[in-house]
Design an enzyme around this catalytic site. Sequence first.
Site, PDB file in Angstrom:
ATOM      1  CG  HIS A  83     -10.356   1.740  -7.601  1.00 53.33           C
ATOM      2  ND1 HIS A  83     -11.512   1.091  -7.237  1.00 53.33           N
ATOM      3  CD2 HIS A  83      -9.560   0.789  -8.177  1.00 53.33           C
ATOM      4  CE1 HIS A  83     -11.425  -0.199  -7.587  1.00 53.33           C
ATOM      5  NE2 HIS A  83     -10.255  -0.400  -8.160  1.00 53.33           N
ATOM      6  CE1 TYR A  84     -14.218   8.287  -4.490  1.00 54.48           C
ATOM      7  CE2 TYR A  84     -14.457   9.673  -6.431  1.00 54.48           C
ATOM      8  CZ  TYR A  84     -14.993   9.072  -5.289  1.00 54.48           C
ATOM      9  OH  TYR A  84     -16.308   9.286  -4.977  1.00 54.48           O
ATOM     10  CB  THR A  85      -8.214   6.884  -1.751  1.00 53.26           C
ATOM     11  OG1 THR A  85      -8.115   8.316  -1.845  1.00 53.26           O
ATOM     12  CG2 THR A  85      -6.960   6.249  -2.328  1.00 53.26           C
ATOM     13  CD  GLU A  88      -8.537   2.408  -4.248  1.00 55.39           C
ATOM     14  OE1 GLU A  88      -8.890   3.605  -4.350  1.00 55.39           O
ATOM     15  OE2 GLU A  88      -9.331   1.478  -4.035  1.00 55.39           O
ATOM     16  CG  HIS A 148     -14.645   0.579  -8.240  1.00 50.27           C
ATOM     17  ND1 HIS A 148     -14.466   0.726  -6.898  1.00 50.27           N
ATOM     18  CD2 HIS A 148     -15.090  -0.687  -8.419  1.00 50.27           C
ATOM     19  CE1 HIS A 148     -14.803  -0.411  -6.293  1.00 50.27           C
ATOM     20  NE2 HIS A 148     -15.183  -1.283  -7.194  1.00 50.27           N
ATOM     21  CG  ASP A 183     -14.199   4.490  -7.106  1.00 49.34           C
ATOM     22  OD1 ASP A 183     -15.274   3.870  -7.051  1.00 49.34           O
ATOM     23  OD2 ASP A 183     -13.087   3.935  -7.005  1.00 49.34           O
TER      24      ASP A 183
END
Length: 224
Positions: free
Chosen positions: A26-28, A91, A133, A143
């Site tokens: 994921h990215y945050t 993340e 994700h 993401d």
Amino acid sequence: MTQTIFTPSPNFDDRPSQKIDHLVLHYTGMQSGAAAMERLCDPAAKVSSHYVVEEDGTVYCLVDEHKRAWHAGISHWRGVSGLNDRSVGIEIVNPGHEWGYRPFPHVQMEAVLALCTGILRRHPIPNRNVVGHSDIAPNRKQDPGELFPWAWLAANGVGLWTDDVGAIGDIAEDLAAIGYDIGLPLPMVVTAFQRHFLPGLLTGAADAMTAGRAAAVRQLTAAA
Ligand SMILES: [Zn+2]
């Protein structure tokens, strides 16, 4: 070796089984790593991940890998639903599309690579189950996005990548075989595929290039 800082989150529970065979990246998508950490540790937010990787390469461990972190939500891959049950979630700090999406620094990706390599060593996760994700929730998520260096990770043994273009078949069938939920509208699924495997062509259109790449990726997943 990057430093790992233990910052426990209360947002986890028991896994239904100890089968851990997916890795979800994921990215945050928040304005700062600190803001993301705060949210991932806030009991009211009811979200978490096993790890957070800062842009400077610092790795935070929030949830023990043997527990279920709450990062994936409603999700689907290769016939499996609810990926939190059997995945490790990372993340990766980046403001994301909402707050100023930008390239992932190399020092951050080196830390991500080392972390992923360890996870793949500890759990029987095939490379075809190293996903973003957006791959497992194309209707809700973007993401880690089209700037994420999937090709570089795969060149270093994490996940799959090909520059090949295969013989064009039924793209929906190919996407389903790779793992995507083709019960969703096709342009949405094609966009998710492109975001991961053809990031220079983020159109949502099932054109010849996209169909050919999908056929080639399908070949890879069959072998992985
Ligand atoms: Zn996510």
